[in-house]
Design a protein around this motif. Structure first.
Motif, PDB file in Angstrom:
ATOM      1  N   MET A 104       0.591  -1.249   0.144  1.00  0.00           N
ATOM      2  CA  MET A 104       0.035  -0.194   0.200  1.00  0.00           C
ATOM      3  C   MET A 104       0.957   1.496   0.169  1.00  0.00           C
ATOM      4  N   ALA A 105       0.459   2.663  -0.645  1.00  0.00           N
ATOM      5  CA  ALA A 105       1.631   2.999  -0.672  1.00  0.00           C
ATOM      6  C   ALA A 105       1.165   4.084   0.031  1.00  0.00           C
ATOM      7  N   THR A 106       1.950   5.352   0.642  1.00  0.00           N
ATOM      8  CA  THR A 106       1.651   6.313   1.673  1.00  0.00           C
ATOM      9  C   THR A 106       1.377   7.047   0.941  1.00  0.00           C
ATOM     10  N   LYS A 107       0.240   7.662   0.909  1.00  0.00           N
ATOM     11  CA  LYS A 107      -0.426   9.485  -0.008  1.00  0.00           C
ATOM     12  C   LYS A 107       0.974  10.120   1.495  1.00  0.00           C
ATOM     13  N   GLU A 108       1.330  11.425   0.627  1.00  0.00           N
ATOM     14  CA  GLU A 108       1.955  12.478   1.024  1.00  0.00           C
ATOM     15  C   GLU A 108       1.085  13.785   0.987  1.00  0.00           C
ATOM     16  N   ILE A 109       0.421  14.166   2.260  1.00  0.00           N
ATOM     17  CA  ILE A 109       0.368  15.441   2.887  1.00  0.00           C
ATOM     18  C   ILE A 109       0.910  16.519   2.441  1.00  0.00           C
ATOM     19  N   ARG A 110       0.071  17.459   1.805  1.00  0.00           N
ATOM     20  CA  ARG A 110       0.952  18.420   1.321  1.00  0.00           C
ATOM     21  C   ARG A 110       0.380  19.881   1.998  1.00  0.00           C
ATOM     22  N   LYS A 111       0.772  20.623   2.919  1.00  0.00           N
ATOM     23  CA  LYS A 111       0.037  21.675   3.118  1.00  0.00           C
ATOM     24  C   LYS A 111       0.264  22.666   2.717  1.00  0.00           C
ATOM     25  N   THR A 112      -0.605  23.709   2.718  1.00  0.00           N
ATOM     26  CA  THR A 112      -1.006  24.691   1.413  1.00  0.00           C
ATOM     27  C   THR A 112      -1.056  26.161   2.542  1.00  0.00           C
ATOM     28  N   SER A 113      -0.284  27.333   2.770  1.00  0.00           N
ATOM     29  CA  SER A 113      -0.348  27.806   3.249  1.00  0.00           C
ATOM     30  C   SER A 113      -1.037  28.932   2.773  1.00  0.00           C
ATOM     31  N   LEU A 114      -1.564  30.174   3.577  1.00  0.00           N
ATOM     32  CA  LEU A 114      -2.535  30.723   2.884  1.00  0.00           C
ATOM     33  C   LEU A 114      -2.176  31.806   2.126  1.00  0.00           C
ATOM     34  N   ALA A 115      -0.847  32.460   1.340  1.00  0.00           N
ATOM     35  CA  ALA A 115      -0.553  33.275   0.393  1.00  0.00           C
ATOM     36  C   ALA A 115      -0.946  32.364  -1.087  1.00  0.00           C
ATOM     37  N   GLU A 116      -0.306  30.885  -0.527  1.00  0.00           N
ATOM     38  CA  GLU A 116      -0.543  29.837  -1.677  1.00  0.00           C
ATOM     39  C   GLU A 116      -2.136  29.820  -2.031  1.00  0.00           C
ATOM     40  N   MET A 117      -3.210  29.921  -1.675  1.00  0.00           N
ATOM     41  CA  MET A 117      -4.701  29.136  -1.308  1.00  0.00           C
ATOM     42  C   MET A 117      -4.940  30.871  -2.210  1.00  0.00           C
ATOM     43  N   LYS A 118      -4.039  32.457  -1.368  1.00  0.00           N
ATOM     44  CA  LYS A 118      -4.374  33.460  -1.892  1.00  0.00           C
ATOM     45  C   LYS A 118      -4.369  33.093  -3.888  1.00  0.00           C
ATOM     46  N   ASP A 119      -3.082  33.216  -3.684  1.00  0.00           N
ATOM     47  CA  ASP A 119      -2.201  32.965  -5.221  1.00  0.00           C
ATOM     48  C   ASP A 119      -3.559  32.396  -6.211  1.00  0.00           C
ATOM     49  N   ARG A 120      -4.282  30.329  -5.495  1.00  0.00           N
ATOM     50  CA  ARG A 120      -4.648  29.967  -6.403  1.00  0.00           C
ATOM     51  C   ARG A 120      -5.868  30.601  -6.409  1.00  0.00           C
ATOM     52  N   TYR A 121      -7.084  30.894  -5.111  1.00  0.00           N
ATOM     53  CA  TYR A 121      -8.418  31.820  -5.790  1.00  0.00           C
ATOM     54  C   TYR A 121      -8.751  33.143  -6.267  1.00  0.00           C
ATOM     55  N   ILE A 122      -7.756  33.441  -5.498  1.00  0.00           N
ATOM     56  CA  ILE A 122      -8.490  34.826  -5.932  1.00  0.00           C
ATOM     57  C   ILE A 122      -7.559  35.650  -6.763  1.00  0.00           C
ATOM     58  N   GLY A 123      -6.173  35.483  -6.968  1.00  0.00           N
ATOM     59  CA  GLY A 123      -4.891  35.856  -7.244  1.00  0.00           C
ATOM     60  C   GLY A 123      -3.338  36.617  -7.241  1.00  0.00           C
ATOM     61  N   LYS A 124      -2.582  36.345  -8.359  1.00  0.00           N
ATOM     62  CA  LYS A 124      -1.252  36.243  -8.157  1.00  0.00           C
ATOM     63  C   LYS A 124      -1.142  38.216  -6.990  1.00  0.00           C
ATOM     64  N   GLU A 125      -0.393  38.037  -6.904  1.00  0.00           N
ATOM     65  CA  GLU A 125       0.230  39.530  -6.092  1.00  0.00           C
ATOM     66  C   GLU A 125      -0.047  40.485  -7.112  1.00  0.00           C
ATOM     67  N   GLY A 126       0.069  41.784  -6.686  1.00  0.00           N
ATOM     68  CA  GLY A 126       0.153  42.608  -7.848  1.00  0.00           C
ATOM     69  C   GLY A 126      -1.021  43.008  -8.928  1.00  0.00           C
ATOM     70  N   THR A 127      -1.764  41.882  -8.939  1.00  0.00           N
ATOM     71  CA  THR A 127      -3.254  41.515 -10.284  1.00  0.00           C
ATOM     72  C   THR A 127      -4.487  42.385  -8.774  1.00  0.00           C
TER      73      THR A 127
END
Length: 108
Positions: A1-24
């Motif tokens: 059974m393969a282990t699944k890697e859990i990656r924590k996402t930072s608030l800045a990354e979430m903002k970049d992804r869902y709101i837009g990059k800084e400066g937009t």
């Protein structure tokens, strides 16, 4: 059974992804609205700490209770002059920091 890697996402990354990059435009608008909301909450908190009603604060600065209510829910329609009057009436110190490229201008 393969282990699944859990990656924590930072608030800045979430903002970049869902709101837009800084400066937009979208991100700038979001950040501005957030700051205005925080400013409104600070006004309300300072008013309550002084045991003052919205009506009392409004009378001190020459505006209606409804204007104080609007400031407390979102200060984005307020002028700097009004914000300064509010904090003076609340006997609270306010400072502005203006950043121009890599230089800061501090107004107290």
């Amino acid at each position: 059974m393969a282990t699944k890697e859990i990656r924590k996402t930072s608030l800045a990354e979430m903002k970049d992804r869902y709101i837009g990059k800084e400066g937009t435009p979208e991100r700038d608008s979001y950040e501005y609205e957030l700051k205005m909301e925080v400013l409104g909450k600070m006004i309300k908190s300072a008013r309550k700490e002084r045991n003052m009603t919205q009506e009392q604060l409004g009378k001190l600065i020459g505006v209606q209770k409804s204007q104080i209510s609007k400031l407390e829910t979102s200060a984005n329609s307020a002028t700097i002059d009004t914000i300064i009057k509010v904090f003076k009436a609340l006997e609270a110190e306010i400072n502005f920091h203006v950043k121009m490229e890599d230089n800061f201008v501090k107004l107290a």
